[in-house]
Design an enzyme around this catalytic site. Structure first.
Site, PDB file in Angstrom:
ATOM      1  N   PHE A   1      -1.053  -0.802  12.330  1.00  0.00           N
ATOM      2  CA  PHE A   1      -1.911  -0.297  11.259  1.00  0.00           C
ATOM      3  C   PHE A   1      -2.384  -1.386  10.289  1.00  0.00           C
ATOM      4  O   PHE A   1      -3.581  -1.479   9.994  1.00  0.00           O
ATOM      5  CB  PHE A   1      -1.186   0.803  10.481  1.00  0.00           C
ATOM      6  CG  PHE A   1      -1.990   1.371   9.342  1.00  0.00           C
ATOM      7  CD1 PHE A   1      -1.825   0.886   8.055  1.00  0.00           C
ATOM      8  CD2 PHE A   1      -2.926   2.371   9.561  1.00  0.00           C
ATOM      9  CE1 PHE A   1      -2.577   1.396   6.999  1.00  0.00           C
ATOM     10  CE2 PHE A   1      -3.686   2.889   8.518  1.00  0.00           C
ATOM     11  CZ  PHE A   1      -3.511   2.393   7.229  1.00  0.00           C
ATOM     12  N   ASN A   2      -1.486  -2.177   9.721  1.00  0.00           N
ATOM     13  CA  ASN A   2      -1.889  -3.142   8.686  1.00  0.00           C
ATOM     14  C   ASN A   2      -2.909  -4.140   9.220  1.00  0.00           C
ATOM     15  O   ASN A   2      -3.910  -4.428   8.571  1.00  0.00           O
ATOM     16  CB  ASN A   2      -0.671  -3.896   8.130  1.00  0.00           C
ATOM     17  CG  ASN A   2       0.200  -3.027   7.240  1.00  0.00           C
ATOM     18  OD1 ASN A   2      -0.281  -2.047   6.668  1.00  0.00           O
ATOM     19  ND2 ASN A   2       1.466  -3.368   7.134  1.00  0.00           N
TER      20      ASN A   2
ATOM     21  N   ASP B   1       6.604   1.200   1.924  1.00  0.00           N
ATOM     22  CA  ASP B   1       6.317   0.204   0.872  1.00  0.00           C
ATOM     23  C   ASP B   1       7.185   0.484  -0.356  1.00  0.00           C
ATOM     24  O   ASP B   1       7.654  -0.432  -1.023  1.00  0.00           O
ATOM     25  CB  ASP B   1       4.856   0.278   0.457  1.00  0.00           C
ATOM     26  CG  ASP B   1       3.889   0.044   1.584  1.00  0.00           C
ATOM     27  OD1 ASP B   1       3.676   0.983   2.362  1.00  0.00           O
ATOM     28  OD2 ASP B   1       3.390  -1.079   1.708  1.00  0.00           O
TER      29      ASP B   1
ATOM     30  N   ASP C   1       0.846  -1.204   0.000  1.00  0.00           N
ATOM     31  CA  ASP C   1       0.000   0.000   0.000  1.00  0.00           C
ATOM     32  C   ASP C   1       0.881   1.253   0.000  1.00  0.00           C
ATOM     33  O   ASP C   1       0.868   2.050   0.938  1.00  0.00           O
ATOM     34  CB  ASP C   1      -0.950   0.008   1.204  1.00  0.00           C
ATOM     35  CG  ASP C   1      -0.218   0.007   2.559  1.00  0.00           C
ATOM     36  OD1 ASP C   1      -0.828   0.488   3.535  1.00  0.00           O
ATOM     37  OD2 ASP C   1       0.940  -0.444   2.619  1.00  0.00           O
TER      38      ASP C   1
ATOM     39  N   HIS D   1       9.499   0.502   7.898  1.00  0.00           N
ATOM     40  CA  HIS D   1       8.977  -0.837   8.230  1.00  0.00           C
ATOM     41  C   HIS D   1       9.137  -1.881   7.111  1.00  0.00           C
ATOM     42  O   HIS D   1       9.726  -2.928   7.301  1.00  0.00           O
ATOM     43  CB  HIS D   1       7.479  -0.747   8.553  1.00  0.00           C
ATOM     44  CG  HIS D   1       7.104   0.224   9.618  1.00  0.00           C
ATOM     45  ND1 HIS D   1       7.179  -0.043  10.966  1.00  0.00           N
ATOM     46  CD2 HIS D   1       6.618   1.489   9.517  1.00  0.00           C
ATOM     47  CE1 HIS D   1       6.760   1.006  11.643  1.00  0.00           C
ATOM     48  NE2 HIS D   1       6.422   1.949  10.805  1.00  0.00           N
ATOM     49  N   ASP D   2       8.567  -1.585   5.949  1.00  0.00           N
ATOM     50  CA  ASP D   2       8.258  -2.639   4.982  1.00  0.00           C
ATOM     51  C   ASP D   2       9.445  -3.353   4.349  1.00  0.00           C
ATOM     52  O   ASP D   2       9.382  -4.582   4.157  1.00  0.00           O
ATOM     53  CB  ASP D   2       7.343  -2.071   3.891  1.00  0.00           C
ATOM     54  CG  ASP D   2       5.995  -1.662   4.462  1.00  0.00           C
ATOM     55  OD1 ASP D   2       5.374  -0.725   3.946  1.00  0.00           O
ATOM     56  OD2 ASP D   2       5.557  -2.301   5.443  1.00  0.00           O
TER      57      ASP D   2
ATOM     58  N   THR E   1       2.989  -6.070   2.638  1.00  0.00           N
ATOM     59  CA  THR E   1       3.400  -4.938   3.475  1.00  0.00           C
ATOM     60  C   THR E   1       2.271  -3.934   3.663  1.00  0.00           C
ATOM     61  O   THR E   1       2.515  -2.780   4.025  1.00  0.00           O
ATOM     62  CB  THR E   1       4.636  -4.230   2.869  1.00  0.00           C
ATOM     63  OG1 THR E   1       4.276  -3.687   1.586  1.00  0.00           O
ATOM     64  CG2 THR E   1       5.801  -5.190   2.716  1.00  0.00           C
TER      65      THR E   1
ATOM     66  N   ASN F   1      -2.407   2.776   3.383  1.00  0.00           N
ATOM     67  CA  ASN F   1      -1.844   4.111   3.656  1.00  0.00           C
ATOM     68  C   ASN F   1      -2.619   5.211   2.936  1.00  0.00           C
ATOM     69  O   ASN F   1      -2.660   6.357   3.361  1.00  0.00           O
ATOM     70  CB  ASN F   1      -0.385   4.157   3.221  1.00  0.00           C
ATOM     71  CG  ASN F   1       0.511   3.379   4.154  1.00  0.00           C
ATOM     72  OD1 ASN F   1       0.309   3.391   5.375  1.00  0.00           O
ATOM     73  ND2 ASN F   1       1.488   2.667   3.593  1.00  0.00           N
TER      74      ASN F   1
HETATM   75  O1  RIB Z   1       2.337  -0.074  10.746  1.00  0.00           O
HETATM   76  C1  RIB Z   1       3.208   0.158   9.680  1.00  0.00           C
HETATM   77  C2  RIB Z   1       2.675  -0.424   8.417  1.00  0.00           C
HETATM   78  O2  RIB Z   1       1.434   0.214   8.066  1.00  0.00           O
HETATM   79  C3  RIB Z   1       3.590  -0.194   7.216  1.00  0.00           C
HETATM   80  O3  RIB Z   1       3.414  -1.226   6.300  1.00  0.00           O
HETATM   81  C4  RIB Z   1       3.076   1.094   6.655  1.00  0.00           C
HETATM   82  O4  RIB Z   1       3.382   1.236   5.268  1.00  0.00           O
HETATM   83  C5  RIB Z   1       1.588   0.928   6.830  1.00  0.00           C
HETATM   84  O5  RIB Z   1       1.114   0.132   5.749  1.00  0.00           O
HETATM   85 CA    CA Z   2       2.756  -0.632   4.034  1.00  0.00          CA
END
Ligand code: RIB
Ligand code: CA
Length: 324
Positions: free
Chosen positions: A171-172, A21, A16, A245-246, A130, A45
């Site tokens: 979040f994801n 990402d 996303d 993160h990703d 991701t 996102n």
């Molecule tokens: O919590 C972080 C994740 O949520 C990452 O993948 C960021 O891109 C969002 O998608």
């Molecule tokens: Ca992401």
């Protein structure tokens, strides 16, 4: 020392984009240990249209003109729509001008494309996710025949501890807990890169300097985007350096030794008034449940950033827009 798998890993990347990402796409596209079969997008996102356009723009900027990009779910399985403009901006990838996309949008939707590529591959395919797991869960439900073609699912999501979207939910997973639940119950080999490990992938000033030192339009653009991302993390989370993160999930595929893994039972809370979307990671076996996930808890951050920056250098030298 190169610890990459012997032959390139066939990979589907569901994402996303999203600043982090974007780095996952670049690492997967550049590293010889990965054969990136396609990039698929899912609302997260940003709205689906935005994250899909961003994926196509990123591939165009990086000279990845042959990348197959397909759009997937525009909402969670339950129908919820949630975005993160406070972190990624209104476009989902604010911070620097991006080229108009030269990479086309595939005619097939993401799930149809994933199923076809899984069926056609001569080797089992790894799925890296991701973003919210909506597309992956839909793939498993709509095309059960392809489960045997999936090597494993490596996903950025969840946390063995606190969350970043609610006090306990990341979040994801929080965006589509039902999808995460289906993946966690799928019986497929799973590797989870949660906040525990991704918060060790910090874009410090030294990383910004190393990125700038590569030179060229791609690193300069990435620096502008990363500065936006850094400003958002400082404002929202008071973090002096943003966690990227990703690409940690991609690095764990490329070089397994870059993360420390533990096998653990992982479930997701679906009903809790205050805890919906939280991943419940039983690190000490107190539930008696069978481990269903390899959970990444530690990162070799130096090695991770070497991999990430080498990938950007490779794409810049290979012919990203504007070249070196
Ligand atoms: O919590 C972080 C994740 O949520 C990452 O993948 C960021 O891109 C969002 O998608
Ligand atoms: Ca992401």
């Amino acid at each position: 020392m190169d610890l990459s798998p012997a032959s390139p890993v066939p990979l589907l990347l569901d994402c996303d984009p999203g600043h982090d990402d974007m780095f996952a796409i670049l690492l997967a596209a550049a590293h010889p240990a990965v054969d990136l079969l396609a990039v698929t997008t899912v609302a997260g996102n940003g709205p689906l249209e935005a994250v899909t356009l961003n994926a196509r723009k990123i591939c165009t900027l990086a000279g990845l003109d042959g990348t197959v990009v397909a759009a997937g779910a525009d909402r969670a399985l339950r129908g919820d729509r949630r975005t993160a403009p406070d972190i990624h901006g209104e476009t989902g990838l604010d911070g620097a001008p991006l080229p108009e996309p030269a990479v086309p949008l595939a005619d097939e939707d993401a799930v149809t494309l994933m199923a076809r590529l899984l069926a056609e591959s001569d080797r089992p395919v790894t799925i890296a996710a991701t973003g919210p797991l909506t597309n992956v869960a839909t793939l498993l439900e709509r095309h059960p025949e392809v489960k045997e073609r999936i090597e494993r699912i490596v996903f950025m999501g969840g946390s063995a501890g606190r969350g970043n979207t609610t006090p306990l939910a990341e979040f994801n997973v929080h965006t589509d807990p039902e999808a995460a639940d289906r993946v966690l119950r799928s019986g497929l080999p799973l590797l989870m890169c949660g906040l525990d490990v991704t918060h060790q992938a910090l874009a410090t000033p030294e990383i910004f300097d190393r990125l700038h030192a590569i030179g060229g339009l791609l690193p300069a653009t990435l620096g502008g985007l990363l500065r936006f991302f850094a400003g958002a993390y400082e404002k929202v989370y008071d973090m002096p350096a943003p966690p990227v993160h990703d690409p940690v999930a991609i690095a764990a595929i490329i070089e397994p030794a870059v993360v420390r893994l533990v096998d653990a039972p992982v479930a997701v809370e679906l009903a809790g008034e205050h805890t919906r979307g939280a991943t419940v990671v039983d690190l000490h076996g107190v539930t008696g449940a069978e481990p269903n996930v390899q959970v990444a808890l530690d990162l070799d951050a130096d090695r991770f950033w070497d991999l990430m920056l080498d990938a950007i250098r490779t794409l810049t030298d290979r012919g990203a827009l504007g070249g070196a």
